[in-house]
Design a protein around this motif. Structure first.
Motif, PDB file in Angstrom:
ATOM      1  N   TYR A  94      39.056 105.597  58.881  1.00  0.00           N
ATOM      2  CA  TYR A  94      38.250 106.229  57.818  1.00  0.00           C
ATOM      3  C   TYR A  94      36.848 105.626  57.816  1.00  0.00           C
ATOM      4  N   ARG A 166      40.835 106.086  48.710  1.00  0.00           N
ATOM      5  CA  ARG A 166      42.112 106.177  49.437  1.00  0.00           C
ATOM      6  C   ARG A 166      42.564 104.788  49.896  1.00  0.00           C
ATOM      7  N   SER A 169      44.161 102.605  47.178  1.00  0.00           N
ATOM      8  CA  SER A 169      45.534 102.893  46.748  1.00  0.00           C
ATOM      9  C   SER A 169      46.517 102.291  47.750  1.00  0.00           C
TER      10      SER A 169
END
Ligand code: BYC
Length: 324
Positions: A94, A166, A169
């Protein structure tokens, strides 16, 4: 007379005060800056530096934990660790993508890592001596990372901010599994208790350091704060980390290796002096496992050459078919 550099002023030759005022007004309104938007060259440079360093940290961070997958004490612990290490690879992806939206190329970023030009988190130059280190990394290192990354989830650059949501989490699962493991060992056999305490003794100070130098010694903070990339300073994040973790570690029956640790009148836990000489030596690769970590990354890069070649050959063939 020496002129201030773009790193100090944020203004690069060719940019106008109006462009900067418009850009800063957007940040003040809480708007996210997106990939195609105008941005100061120094904003772009700082983000590429920070995001690529973050991506490298995720990928290098797989090494100290990955070496324990084959030695996990149970199937449950093994599956948890495999999922965690796999998550770190995803985080690297990412983040490399987020840096690519700013014009950085994957090849350049990897080259900067492998040549030693780009940094990665100091914490991953420390060795993992026992299985409890896996739990302690989850509790402390992921715990520190969450404090920093929850803050970065609110940063002004859209792609980085969304990647952080993201990642945070998933980091929460990493943190919980580490804490659960160490709490179990701290209440276990004398050997398990000793192993948990030994891991805390070795990881406490490196975890404190990974949140960056004191604010007074943090040259990048000024411009990062001005442009809404950093919403809290290194010392503020470190204080949040200590305030959460000290009572929990004590509750688990562990002793924090800091004789000066105490609570002040506001309830904040105050730590003793941090050994910044060690921090800078580790970052410069003069202390710790920098050579081994980069060697392992270089070997993985070389071993993966056939995959890159195969992907390139496939792409070339698809293009040729499309051209036909
Ligand atoms: N290690 O001006 P400063 C994870 C450098 S991965 C190495 O305060 P800044 C996980 C800094 O780059 C978590 N270098 O810098 C993964 C600068 O040098 P340059 C990684 C460090 O950027 C797998 C110089 O020192 N998280 O959790 O304002 C398994 C002066 O510092 C370090 C991130 O990367 C360090 N610890 O603030 C398990 C988060 N600290 O570049 C877990 C993103 C400082 O000017 N990064 N330096 O030559 C950040 O939030 C900020 O970059 C930092 C530093 C707070 C780390």
């Amino acid at each position: 007379m020496t002129h201030p550099t773009p790193a100090q002023t944020g203004i690069t030759p060719g940019e106008t005060a109006e462009q900067h005022a418009h850009f800063e007004a957007r940040i003040a309104r809480g708007e996210k800056i997106e990939a195609g938007d105008w941005m100061p060259a120094e904003y772009r440079r700082q983000l590429i530096r920070m995001i690529s360093q973050h991506a490298h940290s995720e990928v290098v961070g797989m090494l100290p934990e990955g070496e324990w997958i084959t030695r996990a004490p149970s199937l449950k612990r093994k599956t948890i660790l495999m999922a965690k290490v796999q998550d770190e690879a995803g985080h690297g992806q990412y983040l490399y993508h987020a840096a690519e939206t700013l014009g950085a190329t994957r090849e350049d970023m990897l080259q900067a890592l492998l040549s030693g030009k780009a940094k990665y988190s100091s914490i991953f130059n420390y060795p993992t001596h026992t299985w409890a280190d896996v739990g302690m990394i989850g509790w402390l290192v992921d715990g520190a990372a969450i404090k920093n990354q929850t803050m970065l989830a609110g940063c002004s650059y859209g792609p980085y901010s969304r990647a952080m949501v993201r990642i945070c989490s998933e980091e929460t699962f990493h943190h919980k599994q580490g804490k659960e493991m160490i709490v179990a060992y701290a209440q276990g056999t004398p050997e398990q208790r000793a192993m948990a305490q030994d891991a805390l003794n070795r990881w406490w100070w490196p975890a404190m350091m990974m949140l960056g130098p004191h604010d007074a010694d943090s040259p990048n903070s000024g411009v990062l704060t001005k442009w809404g990339i950093k919403l809290k300073s290194n010392d503020e994040v470190r204080q949040e980390f200590i305030n959460e973790h000290v009572p929990e570690l004590m509750e688990a029956g562990l002793t924090i290796p800091d004789p000066d640790l105490h609570q002040d009148e506001h309830g904040n836990w105050r730590h003793g002096p941090i050994h910044w000489d060690e921090f800078w030596a580790v970052i410069r690769g003069e202390q710790g496992l920098n050579k081994e970590r980069l060697g392992a990354r270089q070997a993985a890069h070389d071993d993966g050459a056939w995959v890159r070649d195969a992907l390139q050959a496939y792409t070339d063939r698809q293009r040729a078919v499309a051209a036909d």
